[in-house]
Design a protein around this motif. Structure first.
Motif, PDB file in Angstrom:
ATOM      1  N   ILE A 252       0.895  -1.247  -0.121  1.00  0.00           N
ATOM      2  CA  ILE A 252       0.048  -0.226   0.157  1.00  0.00           C
ATOM      3  C   ILE A 252       0.929   1.177   0.101  1.00  0.00           C
ATOM      4  O   ILE A 252       0.777   2.175  -0.798  1.00  0.00           O
ATOM      5  N   PRO A 253       1.845   1.443   1.024  1.00  0.00           N
ATOM      6  CA  PRO A 253       2.751   2.616   0.829  1.00  0.00           C
ATOM      7  C   PRO A 253       3.385   2.623  -0.704  1.00  0.00           C
ATOM      8  O   PRO A 253       3.729   3.598  -1.101  1.00  0.00           O
ATOM      9  N   SER A 254       3.939   1.629  -0.883  1.00  0.00           N
ATOM     10  CA  SER A 254       4.455   1.596  -2.565  1.00  0.00           C
ATOM     11  C   SER A 254       3.586   2.237  -3.376  1.00  0.00           C
ATOM     12  O   SER A 254       3.923   3.050  -4.245  1.00  0.00           O
ATOM     13  N   SER A 255       2.433   1.786  -3.266  1.00  0.00           N
ATOM     14  CA  SER A 255       1.219   2.424  -4.344  1.00  0.00           C
ATOM     15  C   SER A 255       1.002   3.914  -4.154  1.00  0.00           C
ATOM     16  O   SER A 255       1.044   4.482  -5.112  1.00  0.00           O
ATOM     17  N   PHE A 256       0.752   3.954  -2.684  1.00  0.00           N
ATOM     18  CA  PHE A 256       0.535   5.762  -2.559  1.00  0.00           C
ATOM     19  C   PHE A 256       1.592   6.455  -3.057  1.00  0.00           C
ATOM     20  O   PHE A 256       1.434   7.660  -3.215  1.00  0.00           O
ATOM     21  N   CYS A 257       2.959   6.056  -2.845  1.00  0.00           N
ATOM     22  CA  CYS A 257       4.231   6.825  -2.970  1.00  0.00           C
ATOM     23  C   CYS A 257       4.891   6.788  -4.345  1.00  0.00           C
ATOM     24  O   CYS A 257       5.758   7.165  -4.765  1.00  0.00           O
ATOM     25  N   LEU A 496      -7.820  -3.093   3.446  1.00  0.00           N
ATOM     26  CA  LEU A 496      -7.543  -4.001   2.342  1.00  0.00           C
ATOM     27  C   LEU A 496      -6.599  -4.999   2.759  1.00  0.00           C
ATOM     28  O   LEU A 496      -5.438  -4.799   3.142  1.00  0.00           O
ATOM     29  N   THR A 497      -6.865  -6.199   2.980  1.00  0.00           N
ATOM     30  CA  THR A 497      -5.659  -7.263   3.427  1.00  0.00           C
ATOM     31  C   THR A 497      -5.515  -8.370   2.491  1.00  0.00           C
ATOM     32  O   THR A 497      -6.407  -8.838   1.681  1.00  0.00           O
ATOM     33  N   CYS A 498      -4.602  -9.220   2.670  1.00  0.00           N
ATOM     34  CA  CYS A 498      -4.171 -10.336   1.919  1.00  0.00           C
ATOM     35  C   CYS A 498      -3.880 -11.792   2.875  1.00  0.00           C
ATOM     36  O   CYS A 498      -3.129 -11.378   3.316  1.00  0.00           O
ATOM     37  N   THR A 499      -4.570 -12.783   2.687  1.00  0.00           N
ATOM     38  CA  THR A 499      -4.108 -13.810   3.516  1.00  0.00           C
ATOM     39  C   THR A 499      -3.368 -15.138   2.972  1.00  0.00           C
ATOM     40  O   THR A 499      -2.723 -15.647   3.740  1.00  0.00           O
ATOM     41  N   VAL A 500      -3.595 -15.007   1.527  1.00  0.00           N
ATOM     42  CA  VAL A 500      -2.787 -16.283   0.953  1.00  0.00           C
ATOM     43  C   VAL A 500      -1.396 -16.073   0.876  1.00  0.00           C
ATOM     44  O   VAL A 500      -1.111 -14.612   0.941  1.00  0.00           O
ATOM     45  N   HIS A 501      -0.774 -16.767   0.412  1.00  0.00           N
ATOM     46  CA  HIS A 501       0.819 -16.570   0.514  1.00  0.00           C
ATOM     47  C   HIS A 501       1.627 -16.545  -0.943  1.00  0.00           C
ATOM     48  O   HIS A 501       2.910 -16.615  -0.958  1.00  0.00           O
ATOM     49  N   PRO A 502       1.054 -16.207  -1.894  1.00  0.00           N
ATOM     50  CA  PRO A 502       1.839 -15.980  -3.152  1.00  0.00           C
ATOM     51  C   PRO A 502       2.409 -14.739  -2.936  1.00  0.00           C
ATOM     52  O   PRO A 502       1.850 -13.809  -2.547  1.00  0.00           O
ATOM     53  N   PRO A 503       3.755 -14.420  -3.351  1.00  0.00           N
ATOM     54  CA  PRO A 503       4.366 -13.192  -3.013  1.00  0.00           C
ATOM     55  C   PRO A 503       3.837 -12.095  -3.964  1.00  0.00           C
ATOM     56  O   PRO A 503       4.193 -12.033  -5.354  1.00  0.00           O
ATOM     57  N   PRO A 504       3.353 -11.172  -3.483  1.00  0.00           N
ATOM     58  CA  PRO A 504       2.716 -10.190  -4.410  1.00  0.00           C
ATOM     59  C   PRO A 504       3.446  -8.855  -4.329  1.00  0.00           C
ATOM     60  O   PRO A 504       4.411  -8.658  -3.360  1.00  0.00           O
ATOM     61  N   SER A 505       3.578  -8.147  -5.633  1.00  0.00           N
ATOM     62  CA  SER A 505       4.333  -7.020  -5.529  1.00  0.00           C
ATOM     63  C   SER A 505       3.858  -5.845  -5.908  1.00  0.00           C
ATOM     64  O   SER A 505       2.609  -5.874  -6.665  1.00  0.00           O
ATOM     65  N   THR A 506       4.317  -4.528  -5.832  1.00  0.00           N
ATOM     66  CA  THR A 506       3.605  -3.364  -6.172  1.00  0.00           C
ATOM     67  C   THR A 506       4.382  -2.656  -7.243  1.00  0.00           C
ATOM     68  O   THR A 506       5.296  -2.400  -6.846  1.00  0.00           O
ATOM     69  N   VAL A 507       3.842  -2.397  -8.381  1.00  0.00           N
ATOM     70  CA  VAL A 507       4.715  -1.644  -9.405  1.00  0.00           C
ATOM     71  C   VAL A 507       3.928  -0.443  -9.880  1.00  0.00           C
ATOM     72  O   VAL A 507       2.767  -0.442 -10.331  1.00  0.00           O
ATOM     73  N   PRO A 508       4.658   0.646  -9.853  1.00  0.00           N
ATOM     74  CA  PRO A 508       3.890   1.969 -10.405  1.00  0.00           C
ATOM     75  C   PRO A 508       3.655   2.026 -12.083  1.00  0.00           C
ATOM     76  O   PRO A 508       4.566   1.366 -12.709  1.00  0.00           O
ATOM     77  N   VAL A 509       2.292   2.458 -12.254  1.00  0.00           N
ATOM     78  CA  VAL A 509       2.075   2.411 -13.700  1.00  0.00           C
ATOM     79  C   VAL A 509       2.094   3.925 -14.129  1.00  0.00           C
ATOM     80  O   VAL A 509       2.687   4.436 -15.249  1.00  0.00           O
ATOM     81  N   ASP A 510       1.458   4.714 -13.336  1.00  0.00           N
ATOM     82  CA  ASP A 510       1.536   6.086 -13.500  1.00  0.00           C
ATOM     83  C   ASP A 510       1.333   6.922 -12.183  1.00  0.00           C
ATOM     84  O   ASP A 510       1.066   6.300 -11.305  1.00  0.00           O
ATOM     85  N   LEU A 511       1.546   8.003 -12.300  1.00  0.00           N
ATOM     86  CA  LEU A 511       1.456   8.958 -11.210  1.00  0.00           C
ATOM     87  C   LEU A 511       0.227   9.667 -11.343  1.00  0.00           C
ATOM     88  O   LEU A 511       0.008  10.508 -12.309  1.00  0.00           O
ATOM     89  N   PHE A 512      -0.624   9.531 -10.397  1.00  0.00           N
ATOM     90  CA  PHE A 512      -1.842   9.947 -10.570  1.00  0.00           C
ATOM     91  C   PHE A 512      -2.006  11.178  -9.277  1.00  0.00           C
ATOM     92  O   PHE A 512      -2.088  10.949  -8.032  1.00  0.00           O
ATOM     93  N   LEU A 513      -1.888  12.569  -9.634  1.00  0.00           N
ATOM     94  CA  LEU A 513      -2.075  13.542  -8.678  1.00  0.00           C
ATOM     95  C   LEU A 513      -3.434  14.093  -8.531  1.00  0.00           C
ATOM     96  O   LEU A 513      -3.776  14.369  -9.521  1.00  0.00           O
ATOM     97  N   SER A 514      -3.947  14.096  -7.446  1.00  0.00           N
ATOM     98  CA  SER A 514      -5.273  14.936  -7.444  1.00  0.00           C
ATOM     99  C   SER A 514      -4.936  16.275  -6.856  1.00  0.00           C
ATOM    100  O   SER A 514      -4.256  16.509  -5.979  1.00  0.00           O
ATOM    101  N   VAL A 515      -5.896  17.244  -7.373  1.00  0.00           N
ATOM    102  CA  VAL A 515      -5.645  18.470  -6.889  1.00  0.00           C
ATOM    103  C   VAL A 515      -6.885  19.098  -5.985  1.00  0.00           C
ATOM    104  O   VAL A 515      -7.813  18.507  -6.191  1.00  0.00           O
TER     105      VAL A 515
END
Ligand SMILES: CCCCCC/C=C\CCCCCCCC(=O)NCCO
Length: 515
Positions: A252-257, A496-515
């Motif tokens: 989540i912080p990877s996605s937010f930042c 939002l949480t996740c309990t099964v154990h496949p290793p997930p990762s977060t990758v940025p696609v675009d930077l969305f800035l709200s004003v």
């Protein structure tokens, strides 16, 4: 009317006895107030102590940076912090850049980012001492790379506060396994980063160090619980960081930042020496993982960690080195996709990013198959919430004792604190109108007995296999799904949480800035 001899009125009571009674009541009340006052004072002293320790380390680091900068032009620092990790390691290894220069460049940048985002809990000044024998690690994969670590990652002589008062002044006796291994690979941990109080939250604020902010929008949270890492890396103050994740705390912080994060399967990387506010909880397992600006940096960090040193220091970790062949493979993949799990709608910008990613991957020749996670509402309530708080939140609440509750945690803590009977009653009353809140309240009661805990563990095991069977039936190599985002406003915590154990990762696609 005749009175029995046990009946009497207050006016008939012995005045001396009355005075003693009144004095005792007043004394009792005064004692309670005094104890509360003392407790509040103790609390303030602890908070002040933690903050001034952090501030002193920041000040000392500023002096060190200033001293070093007299020897180097500023422009050189800006160039150093703009290098990718691949470029940085190459320059360090070939000797065109020294570990000392890299460390001071990042220290300077991190201090600047911290001023804006309040993302540091401690500057590790020992990092400068580490320079004196860094040449012993010349062959290490991370030779001379300055790195950041989350507050709860144990570093000798420093607190792992988890944002709670009871863990202040409890410095780690040794470096944790992850820090030991990273140091042996030549990495130089130089800063500890902020977290939400208790770590079970997606914001990043606590009574000790305050609120961290999002590097792209100061009105927003960087996410949590590895939010200080997200803010620092997203703001350019660190090139590689170590976070932890149970239900989204790296992702989540990877996605937010707008950075990349990888949550490996639990215990792929040793958890030995890390601090937590719900140690012993075995339903939803925690994991340590890297956060960085690009995917290659995550892979390099995993490769550095998955080495003989770690397998020897923590023999409970499966001795499986990094699979370079799989990482570099160009084989066409069969990708499961799930744009909407039916529980939490992705935001419009996230949906757009998801579809664009899917289109690009399709154009590159990969095959897509629709995937629906099984029984998602059941998994959220009965497995995740009930599992995380199987003790009715007792352990987490005991860690918060003796201190204020941070505003970012308040909405979660109020229902945790309700008596068991009230949670159950409200859950029944709310079932027809607010079924999710009703299910959460029931789950917050936790388990009722040891056999009930075993049943809960068995349900998690069954669900994990159900999920894997579906994955195998569709012959999937990987699952693509949207992340939570863009970043939330401060004090609005996601669930939002996740309990099964496949290793997930977060990758940025675009930077969305709200004003
Ligand atoms: C009626 C309201 C019900 C609220 C129920 C909330 C229950 C649980 C929230 C769980 C939040 C989990 C956050 C996990 C963050 C994380 O991954 N931390 C890992 C730290 O290593």
């Amino acid at each position: 009317m005749e009175r029995t001899n046990t009946e009497f009125s207050l006016s008939e009571m012995d005045p001396t006895f009355m005075s003693v009674l009144a004095a005792t009541a007043c004394g009792g009340a005064a004692l309670v107030l005094f104890m509360r006052y003392c407790n509040r004072q103790r609390m303030k002293v602890k908070i002040r102590k933690a903050r001034s320790r952090r501030d002193a380390s920041v000040q000392q680091a500023e002096q060190a940076v200033q001293q070093f900068s007299t020897t180097k032009p500023d422009a050189e620092n800006a160039r150093i912090v703009s290098l990718s990790l691949t470029e940085l390691t190459k320059r360090l290894q070939e000797g065109s850049l020294s570990p000392e220069e890299a460390l001071h460049a990042y220290m300077e940048k991190a201090l600047e980012v911290n001023k804006r985002l309040n993302c540091a809990t401690d500057i590790l000044l020992e990092s400068r001492e580490q320079l004196s024998n860094i040449e012993n690690c010349r062959d290490g994969l991370l030779y001379g790379v300055p790195i950041s670590i989350k507050d709860n990652v144990g570093y000798k002589g420093h607190d792992s506060t988890c944002g709670v008062l009871c863990k202040v002044d409890e410095p780690a006796e040794e470096d944790c396994v992850v820090v030991t291994v990273l140091k042996r690979q030549g990495a130089i941990p130089f800063i500890k980063t902020n977290i939400p109080q208790g770590l079970l939250n997606y914001d990043c604020s606590n009574p000790l160090f305050g609120q961290s902010l999002n590097p792209h929008n100061l009105q927003k949270t960087p996410g949590g619980s590895s939010g200080g890492e997200g803010a620092l890396i997203g703001g350019g103050g660190s090139i590689l960081g170590i976070g932890t994740d149970i239900g989204g705390s790296i992702r989540i912080p990877s996605s937010f930042c707008g950075i990349c994060g990888f949550k490996p399967t639990s215990n792929r990387i040793s958890l030995r020496g890390l601090s937590s506010c719900c140690r012993g909880q075995k339903s939803v397992l925690s994991a340590v993982g890297p956060m960085a600006r690009d995917v290659d940096s995550l892979a390099l960090c995993m490769k550095a960690l998955l080495c003989e040193d770690m397998f020897a220091l923590d023999p409970t970790v499966p001795p499986m080195p990094f699979d370079d062949k799989a990482y570099l493979s160009t084989k066409r993949l069969r990708i499961g996709y799930c744009e909407n799990d039916g529980y939490l709608m992705p935001s419009p910008s996230m949906s757009r990013a998801f579809r664009e990613t899917r289109e690009l991957l399709e154009k590159a020749g990969h095959t897509f198959v629709p995937f629906t996670p099984p029984r998602i509402a059941y998994a959220m309530h009965e497995l995740i919430v009930k599992g995380l708080l199987a003790d009715g939140a007792e352990t987490l609440l005991s860690n918060l004792k003796g201190g204020p509750v941070d505003p970012c945690l308040m909405a979660q803590i109020i229902p945790y604190r309700l008596p068991h009977w009230l949670k159950k009653t409200l859950s029944v009353i709310l079932r027809p109108i607010l079924p999710r809140i009703s299910a959460s309240l029931s789950a917050l009661c936790g388990v009722s007995s040891v056999p009930d805990l075993w049943r809960q563990h068995a349900s998690v095991e069954d669900y994990t296999h159900e999920f894997i069977s579906e994955w195998q039936r569709l012959k999937m190599d990987v699952l693509l799904c949207p992340m939570l985002g863009p970043a939330f406003n401060l004090n609005y915590c996601g669930k939002l949480t996740c309990t099964v154990h496949p290793p997930p990762s977060t990758v940025p696609v675009d930077l969305f800035l709200s004003v």
